[in-house]
Design a protein around this motif. Structure first.
Motif, mmCIF file in Angstrom:
data_model
loop_
_atom_site.group_PDB
_atom_site.id
_atom_site.type_symbol
_atom_site.label_atom_id
_atom_site.label_comp_id
_atom_site.label_asym_id
_atom_site.label_seq_id
_atom_site.Cartn_x
_atom_site.Cartn_y
_atom_site.Cartn_z
ATOM 1 N N ILE A 4 -22.808 8.770 4.419
ATOM 2 C CA ILE A 4 -22.869 7.655 5.371
ATOM 3 C C ILE A 4 -22.764 8.169 6.802
ATOM 4 N N LEU A 5 -21.808 9.074 7.033
ATOM 5 C CA LEU A 5 -21.652 9.645 8.370
ATOM 6 C C LEU A 5 -22.909 10.409 8.793
ATOM 7 N N GLY A 6 -23.491 11.129 7.837
ATOM 8 C CA GLY A 6 -24.708 11.885 8.129
ATOM 9 C C GLY A 6 -25.853 10.972 8.523
ATOM 10 N N GLY A 44 -31.579 24.733 10.472
ATOM 11 C CA GLY A 44 -30.912 25.883 11.081
ATOM 12 C C GLY A 44 -29.454 25.965 10.695
ATOM 13 N N GLY A 45 -28.795 24.808 10.653
ATOM 14 C CA GLY A 45 -27.394 24.775 10.266
ATOM 15 C C GLY A 45 -27.185 25.182 8.814
ATOM 16 N N MET A 70 -24.816 17.801 5.041
ATOM 17 C CA MET A 70 -24.250 18.141 6.345
ATOM 18 C C MET A 70 -22.822 18.667 6.256
ATOM 19 N N GLY A 71 -22.223 18.590 5.088
ATOM 20 C CA GLY A 71 -20.890 19.153 4.912
ATOM 21 C C GLY A 71 -20.920 20.660 4.769
ATOM 22 N N VAL A 114 -20.571 13.958 15.455
ATOM 23 C CA VAL A 114 -20.651 13.509 14.059
ATOM 24 C C VAL A 114 -20.630 14.705 13.112
ATOM 25 N N SER A 115 -21.348 15.766 13.470
ATOM 26 C CA SER A 115 -21.379 16.967 12.635
ATOM 27 C C SER A 115 -19.985 17.578 12.514
ATOM 28 N N ALA A 116 -19.272 17.663 13.639
ATOM 29 C CA ALA A 116 -17.918 18.216 13.627
ATOM 30 C C ALA A 116 -16.968 17.331 12.828
#
Length: 198
Positions: A4-6, A44-45, A70-71, A114-116
């Protein structure tokens, strides 16, 4: 929760990028840039995370391409690829570098925040929030600063970067990172005295 956050992070980035850039750039260029930029940020991440944690996905090579997770991304790798792509587009479209980075500041900070948050990196979260709070009051004031003679756009990008690295160094207690702010301080004074061609 991470999913959801992603989703919120990606949608928020695309919207903020369109919202903050559409007045100064062609809308179709901004939409195309934003979609490719967010994709490369995630890719890239993900790839840099795999390189840093080499061997983690030996049993599942396809995991290298699962960029939607994204985690498991590296903010450093994601940011570097985003910056490289942005510089490429700026050169291709003949945009001005520092104004574009300043115009992209809101959407980029949102994406990093958001990523952090997903990664649980509180040092970066507080550094981003602290730098934002120190930058907001400067939005309408920097052109009236006596030492900022050029009054050129790009001030907020350099100012935010200086504040971020200083706050991050203090919070993380990795003091040498504060030295990175000196690079942006030098850039700010070069901008102030109109030493940049763009």
């Amino acid at each position: 929760m991470i999913i959801i956050l992603g989703i919120v992070g990606v949608i928020g980035y695309l919207y903020l990028s369109w919202r903050t850039l559409r007045e100064n750039y062609q809308e179709e260029d901004i939409v195309a840039f934003s979609w490719v930029a967010i994709l490369l940020y995630l890719v890239g991440g993900r790839i840099s995370y795999g390189l840093i944690h080499w061997g983690l996905w030996n049993s599942n090579p396809g995991a290298w391409l699962e960029f939607w997770k994204m985690g498991e991304i590296s903010l450093i790798g994601a940011s570097i690829l985003w910056v490289l792509f942005t510089l490429l587009i700026i050169k291709d479209k003949d945009w001005k570098i520092w104004p574009f980075f300043e115009d992209s500041l809101v959407s980029t900070v949102w994406l990093l925040l958001v990523s952090a948050l997903i990664l649980g990196n509180w040092s970066i979260i507080f550094a981003l929030l602290g730098a934002s709070l120190l930058t907001i009051p400067m939005r309408k004031k920097y052109r009236s600063l006596l030492w900022f003679k050029s009054g050129r756009k790009g001030f907020l990008f350099f100012w935010f970067s200086i504040c971020f690295w200083l706050v991050f160094a203090i919070i993380s207690r990795i003091w040498w990172l504060g030295g990175i702010s000196l690079l942006f301080l030098g850039g700010l004074f070069m901008l102030a005295y109109d030493k940049f061609s763009k």
